[in-house]
Design a protein around this motif. Structure first.
Motif, PDB file in Angstrom:
ATOM      1  N   GLU A  67      86.460  64.909  50.729  1.00  0.00           N
ATOM      2  CA  GLU A  67      87.154  65.132  49.729  1.00  0.00           C
ATOM      3  C   GLU A  67      86.775  66.976  49.424  1.00  0.00           C
ATOM      4  O   GLU A  67      85.767  67.348  49.590  1.00  0.00           O
ATOM      5  CB  GLU A  67      86.884  64.369  48.617  1.00  0.00           C
ATOM      6  N   ILE A  68      87.984  67.332  48.773  1.00  0.00           N
ATOM      7  CA  ILE A  68      87.810  68.919  48.228  1.00  0.00           C
ATOM      8  C   ILE A  68      87.190  68.625  46.857  1.00  0.00           C
ATOM      9  O   ILE A  68      87.795  68.320  45.952  1.00  0.00           O
ATOM     10  CB  ILE A  68      89.083  69.468  48.328  1.00  0.00           C
ATOM     11  N   GLY A  69      86.189  69.183  46.625  1.00  0.00           N
ATOM     12  CA  GLY A  69      85.338  69.310  45.060  1.00  0.00           C
ATOM     13  C   GLY A  69      85.420  70.645  44.556  1.00  0.00           C
ATOM     14  O   GLY A  69      86.123  71.424  45.220  1.00  0.00           O
ATOM     15  N   THR A  70      84.610  70.706  43.444  1.00  0.00           N
ATOM     16  CA  THR A  70      84.765  72.046  42.757  1.00  0.00           C
ATOM     17  C   THR A  70      84.195  73.187  43.473  1.00  0.00           C
ATOM     18  O   THR A  70      85.168  74.173  43.419  1.00  0.00           O
ATOM     19  CB  THR A  70      83.688  71.738  41.471  1.00  0.00           C
ATOM     20  N   GLN A  71      83.409  73.161  44.371  1.00  0.00           N
ATOM     21  CA  GLN A  71      82.872  74.291  45.171  1.00  0.00           C
ATOM     22  C   GLN A  71      83.884  74.772  46.066  1.00  0.00           C
ATOM     23  O   GLN A  71      84.232  75.871  46.545  1.00  0.00           O
ATOM     24  CB  GLN A  71      81.426  74.030  45.492  1.00  0.00           C
ATOM     25  N   ALA A  72      84.513  73.415  46.694  1.00  0.00           N
ATOM     26  CA  ALA A  72      85.587  73.809  47.814  1.00  0.00           C
ATOM     27  C   ALA A  72      86.818  74.542  47.335  1.00  0.00           C
ATOM     28  O   ALA A  72      87.297  75.407  47.795  1.00  0.00           O
ATOM     29  CB  ALA A  72      86.139  72.503  48.632  1.00  0.00           C
TER      30      ALA A  72
END
Length: 153
Positions: A67-72
């Motif tokens: 999944e795409i998180g905050t950092q990504a």
């Protein structure tokens, strides 16, 4: 001829990698100390100009579950902004575990873990080696004709 620049963006450092003219082999170029977006873009732009770069390949730090998180999301915004400023297309490549792979590669070459961050930016670092792994993944996908998964912001 392929002219691409691989980038491993971090909050403190940005690893840069380039490839040979045939687009077969990626190699660590240098590591920039992250200062401000404007300074980073200027330094990266200069390298792009020197190397006649036509494509930016940015590592996307997905979560382990994909999944795409905050950092990504932060890296996506940074990469898209950089592409706009430099007027270059940007592709994002999954960078999970590249820092670990880079540390292992450098350790096998005789570079100690803790000394890597303290050396001159012209010597191999985890950051530039991770950028080379990211760029190599993209180059391999281009040669094999496999379309890489695109990550939209």
């Amino acid at each position: 001829m392929i002219s691409a620049l691989g980038l491993d963006f971090g909050r403190k450092r940005i690893g840069l990698a380039a490839c040979d003219q045939l687009g077969l082999i990626a190699f660590g170029l240098k590591t920039l100390i992250h200062r401000s977006f404007a300074e980073d873009a200027q330094a990266i732009g200069y390298i792009c100009q020197q190397r006649e770069v036509k494509q930016l390949v940015v590592g996307l730090p997905l979560m382990m579950n994909g999944e795409i998180g905050t950092q990504a999301r932060h890296v996506q915004r940074w990469g898209e902004r950089l592409g706009q400023v430099l007027n270059l297309p940007v592709v994002f490549v999954d960078e999970r575990l590249t820092s670990y792979q880079a540390e292992e590669m450098l350790r096998q070459r005789g570079y100690g873990r803790h000394s890597q961050r303290q050396r001159s930016t012209s010597q191999p670092t985890v950051d530039s080696q991770a950028a080379a792994i990211i760029l190599q993944q993209w180059l391999d996908q281009q040669r094999s004709g496999v379309t890489a998964k695109c990550y939209a912001s």
